[in-house]
Design an enzyme around this catalytic site. Structure first.
Site, PDB file in Angstrom:
ATOM      1  N   ARG A  78      -8.670  -4.150   8.358  1.00 32.20           N
ATOM      2  CA  ARG A  78      -8.075  -4.142   7.016  1.00 32.20           C
ATOM      3  C   ARG A  78      -7.410  -5.486   6.776  1.00 32.20           C
ATOM      4  O   ARG A  78      -6.511  -5.877   7.511  1.00 32.20           O
ATOM      5  CB  ARG A  78      -7.048  -3.010   6.918  1.00 32.20           C
ATOM      6  CG  ARG A  78      -6.258  -2.994   5.610  1.00 32.20           C
ATOM      7  CD  ARG A  78      -5.273  -1.806   5.566  1.00 32.20           C
ATOM      8  NE  ARG A  78      -4.571  -1.751   4.313  1.00 32.20           N
ATOM      9  CZ  ARG A  78      -3.303  -2.140   4.130  1.00 32.20           C
ATOM     10  NH1 ARG A  78      -2.580  -2.597   5.133  1.00 32.20           N
ATOM     11  NH2 ARG A  78      -2.752  -2.067   2.943  1.00 32.20           N
ATOM     12  N   HIS A  96      -2.216  -7.892  -1.877  1.00 34.74           N
ATOM     13  CA  HIS A  96      -1.121  -7.671  -0.928  1.00 34.74           C
ATOM     14  C   HIS A  96      -0.064  -8.740  -1.236  1.00 34.74           C
ATOM     15  O   HIS A  96       0.240  -9.585  -0.407  1.00 34.74           O
ATOM     16  CB  HIS A  96      -1.640  -7.741   0.510  1.00 34.74           C
ATOM     17  CG  HIS A  96      -0.739  -7.117   1.540  1.00 34.74           C
ATOM     18  ND1 HIS A  96      -1.173  -6.194   2.461  1.00 34.74           N
ATOM     19  CD2 HIS A  96       0.566  -7.307   1.811  1.00 34.74           C
ATOM     20  CE1 HIS A  96      -0.167  -5.849   3.254  1.00 34.74           C
ATOM     21  NE2 HIS A  96       0.905  -6.516   2.894  1.00 34.74           N
ATOM     22  N   GLU A 119       1.160  -1.205  -1.272  1.00 30.26           N
ATOM     23  CA  GLU A 119       2.602  -0.963  -1.469  1.00 30.26           C
ATOM     24  C   GLU A 119       3.136  -1.488  -2.799  1.00 30.26           C
ATOM     25  O   GLU A 119       3.967  -2.408  -2.826  1.00 30.26           O
ATOM     26  CB  GLU A 119       3.406  -1.562  -0.308  1.00 30.26           C
ATOM     27  CG  GLU A 119       3.023  -1.007   1.050  1.00 30.26           C
ATOM     28  CD  GLU A 119       4.002  -1.410   2.163  1.00 30.26           C
ATOM     29  OE1 GLU A 119       4.909  -2.209   1.908  1.00 30.26           O
ATOM     30  OE2 GLU A 119       3.846  -0.891   3.280  1.00 30.26           O
ATOM     31  N   ASN A 145       1.188   3.937   4.230  1.00 28.90           N
ATOM     32  CA  ASN A 145       1.886   3.088   5.201  1.00 28.90           C
ATOM     33  C   ASN A 145       3.184   3.783   5.567  1.00 28.90           C
ATOM     34  O   ASN A 145       3.935   4.202   4.684  1.00 28.90           O
ATOM     35  CB  ASN A 145       2.208   1.710   4.599  1.00 28.90           C
ATOM     36  CG  ASN A 145       0.960   0.872   4.371  1.00 28.90           C
ATOM     37  OD1 ASN A 145      -0.143   1.281   4.720  1.00 28.90           O
ATOM     38  ND2 ASN A 145       1.146  -0.302   3.798  1.00 28.90           N
ATOM     39  N   TYR A 177       6.668   3.668   8.139  1.00 34.16           N
ATOM     40  CA  TYR A 177       7.507   2.982   9.131  1.00 34.16           C
ATOM     41  C   TYR A 177       8.745   3.774   9.553  1.00 34.16           C
ATOM     42  O   TYR A 177       9.109   3.772  10.716  1.00 34.16           O
ATOM     43  CB  TYR A 177       7.926   1.603   8.609  1.00 34.16           C
ATOM     44  CG  TYR A 177       6.756   0.643   8.594  1.00 34.16           C
ATOM     45  CD1 TYR A 177       6.337   0.013   9.763  1.00 34.16           C
ATOM     46  CD2 TYR A 177       6.025   0.428   7.433  1.00 34.16           C
ATOM     47  CE1 TYR A 177       5.234  -0.835   9.773  1.00 34.16           C
ATOM     48  CE2 TYR A 177       4.910  -0.423   7.434  1.00 34.16           C
ATOM     49  CZ  TYR A 177       4.522  -1.042   8.610  1.00 34.16           C
ATOM     50  OH  TYR A 177       3.426  -1.870   8.628  1.00 34.16           O
ATOM     51  N   GLU A 228      -1.107   1.480   7.529  1.00 31.35           N
ATOM     52  CA  GLU A 228      -0.198   0.647   8.328  1.00 31.35           C
ATOM     53  C   GLU A 228       0.778   1.528   9.075  1.00 31.35           C
ATOM     54  O   GLU A 228       1.358   2.453   8.496  1.00 31.35           O
ATOM     55  CB  GLU A 228       0.664  -0.293   7.460  1.00 31.35           C
ATOM     56  CG  GLU A 228      -0.037  -1.503   6.943  1.00 31.35           C
ATOM     57  CD  GLU A 228       0.895  -2.411   6.136  1.00 31.35           C
ATOM     58  OE1 GLU A 228       2.119  -2.445   6.412  1.00 31.35           O
ATOM     59  OE2 GLU A 228       0.374  -3.064   5.227  1.00 31.35           O
TER      60      GLU A 228
HETATM   61  C1  FCB Z   1       4.767  -3.539   5.071  1.00 31.72           C
HETATM   62  C2  FCB Z   1       3.848  -4.617   4.554  1.00 31.72           C
HETATM   63  C3  FCB Z   1       3.242  -5.475   5.613  1.00 31.72           C
HETATM   64  C4  FCB Z   1       4.191  -5.762   6.749  1.00 31.72           C
HETATM   65  C5  FCB Z   1       4.863  -4.504   7.226  1.00 31.72           C
HETATM   66  C6  FCB Z   1       5.817  -4.708   8.373  1.00 31.72           C
HETATM   67  O1  FCB Z   1       5.687  -3.206   4.092  1.00 31.72           O
HETATM   68  O2  FCB Z   1       2.796  -4.039   3.811  1.00 31.72           O
HETATM   69  O3  FCB Z   1       2.765  -6.651   4.991  1.00 31.72           O
HETATM   70  O4  FCB Z   1       5.066  -6.744   6.426  1.00 31.72           O
HETATM   71  O5  FCB Z   1       5.541  -3.887   6.178  1.00 31.72           O
END
Ligand code: FCB
Length: 469
Positions: free
Chosen positions: A92, A136, A181, A308, A310, A376
């Site tokens: 990707r 992006h 995002e 995505n 985190y 992600e």
């Molecule tokens: C996300 C982004 C990616 C990277 C990660 C850690 O928000 O899409 O570009 O920076 O965080």
């Protein structure tokens, strides 16, 4: 929405050796153009908002810029070999719009198109499927000068660019993601201003969000007209929990969930903005930028949704009026974000694999059925290249293992999860944090551009081959 005390007890202990993924499951790594390419002045590339922002003193930690980054623009053949070593099926990456249309409109820059064409061919030669993200975050600077995402015309320009580049690469690239995002583009870019273009105008952030969505919808239409096979979008989602079950804390969580998740999910997947979000925002934003037919355009059917993930947000109702400073939380500035004191990554993001499980099952339950991909997930840690040339990043391996297991739990409950992309292939330019945060499965020495597979990368290569833990 469960309060923190409830959610802590839902963590299950899983036998990780039993974690298997379905046949054909997509294993990939992800990068983004401005974070890895460098070569910002080469072959006719124009400036993007990130070039301007990074070159503005005080914006990026350490004064770093993406001018050279990982020099992926020149070293992509070596990077493709690394991907082959990792055994991934998909890569990707994003296209730099200002390489393709330096002015953000009109004629394509042949040399820019050619770079991506060579990259795609190089991937296919090694049996790796290219997975393209059209945007992006590196908006051509001339479009920002004309108003940026708060201006409706940017959405039209985006669709034109999408169609033009699909025309050149669509014969070899099956999977097309419009935006990465949009929350970050809209709110970090135009509300808190910690990302490019660094504007701090709350209402403009909501207009930006709408025009990003509209650009997505118009691009989907344009791509379909050209016969594009798989079209989707990537959003960054967080579970948002109230710190207690009190009505005030629950309301704070509802508000942040609206501004973080539902502001995108509902227009995309239901064709409307959430009523409660509109009511929350009524004192600060009128939605007169939304025209008849926009929401139907935005609600175009998708082939997949990229998620995505985190971490999780835990919030409490504010106890005093918000300080008058720019934040991401337009109209809800007084809500407080609570740290739980659990282990965190070098970004200061709390490590919460259950949150991935909750996010995937929530999207599936509330908005499905729709094929999902984790586009992600990954972690920054303070890696050290040892004298023997190894990076012993056990923390990253363990982070990924626990998140893979959480994704597998969602699969086991029937969520149609088709694949998983680790962020990131390489250490790279981490936006406002510059090169100070390392997310790669591959270590990059920024002095020499030497690449070194980290221990987590070796381990990941076993996962992709075994299709399980
Ligand atoms: C996300 C982004 C990616 C990277 C990660 C850690 O928000 O899409 O570009 O920076 O965080």
């Amino acid at each position: 929405m469960t309060s923190v005390n409830q959610s802590a007890s839902t963590a299950t202990s899983q036998d990780l050796s039993q974690v298997r993924f379905p046949e054909g499951f997509v294993w990939g790594t992800a990068t983004a153009s401005y974070q890895v390419e460098g070569a910002v002045h080469e072959d006719g590339r124009g400036p993007s908002i990130w070039d301007t922002f990074a070159h503005t003193p005080g914006r990026i930690l350490g004064g770093d810029t993406g001018d050279i980054a990982d020099d992926h623009y020149h070293r992509y053949p070596e990077d493709i070999s690394l991907m082959a070593d990792l055994g991934i099926t998909h890569y990707r990456f994003s296209l730099a719009w200002p390489r393709i249309q330096p002015e953000g409109r009109g004629q394509l820059n042949a040399a820019g198109v050619d770079f991506y064409s060579r990259l795609v061919d190089g991937l296919l030669e090694r049996g790796i499927q290219p997975w393209v993200t059209l945007y992006h975050w590196d908006l051509p600077q001339p479009l920002e000068d004309a108003g940026g995402w708060p201006a409706r015309d940017t959405a039209e320009r985006f669709a034109e660019y999408a169609a033009a580049i699909h025309d050149r690469l669509g014969d070899r690239v099956p999977d097309w993601t419009t935006l990465n995002e949009p929350w970050c583009s809209a709110f970090l870019g135009y509300a808190s201003g910690v990302h490019a273009p660094g504007r701090t105008e709350g209402p403009a952030a909501l207009r930006a969000a709408h025009h990003l969505l509209l650009g997505h919808g118009l691009a989907v239409r344009a791509l379909r007209e050209q016969g594009a096979r798989d079209v989707g979008i990537t959003v960054n989602l967080y579970p948002v929990d109230p710190v207690t079950d009190s009505p005030a804390d629950r309301d704070a969580a509802r508000r942040i969930d609206g501004l973080m998740n539902r502001v995108f999910l509902e227009p995309l997947l239901r064709g409307s903005y959430p009523d409660d979000l509109l009511a929350d925002l009524a004192p600060v934003v009128d939605f007169d930028h939304v025209r008849d037919g926009d929401l139907a355009t935005i609600n175009a059917p998708l082939d997949f949704l990229g998620v995505n993930y985190y971490t999780r947000h835990v919030v409490r109702a504010g106890t005093r009026p918000a300080e008058p400073r720019p934040t991401n939380w337009v109209g809800s500035e007084d809500v407080e974000f609570v740290r739980r004191g659990i282990p965190q990554t070098a970004m200061g993001w709390e490590i919460d694999p259950d949150g991935l499980y909750e996010t995937l099952t929530r999207v599936w339950r509330e908005y499905g059925p729709l094929p999902l991909y984790v586009t992600e997930n990954g972690a920054a840690f303070d890696d050290r290249l040892d004298a023997d040339g190894r990076v012993r990043d056990e923390d990253r391996r363990s982070y990924l293992e626990r998140h893979f297991a959480a994704a597998q739990r969602a699969l086991a409950e029937g969520v149609d999860l088709r694949g998983y992309f680790v962020w990131s292939l390489l250490d790279n330019f981490e936006w406002a944090f510059g090169y100070s945060r390392r997310f790669g499965l591959v270590h990059v020495d920024y002095e020499t551009q030497a690449r070194t597979l980290k221990d987590s990368g070796r381990w990941f290569a076993e996962i992709t081959r075994a299709n399980g833990l």
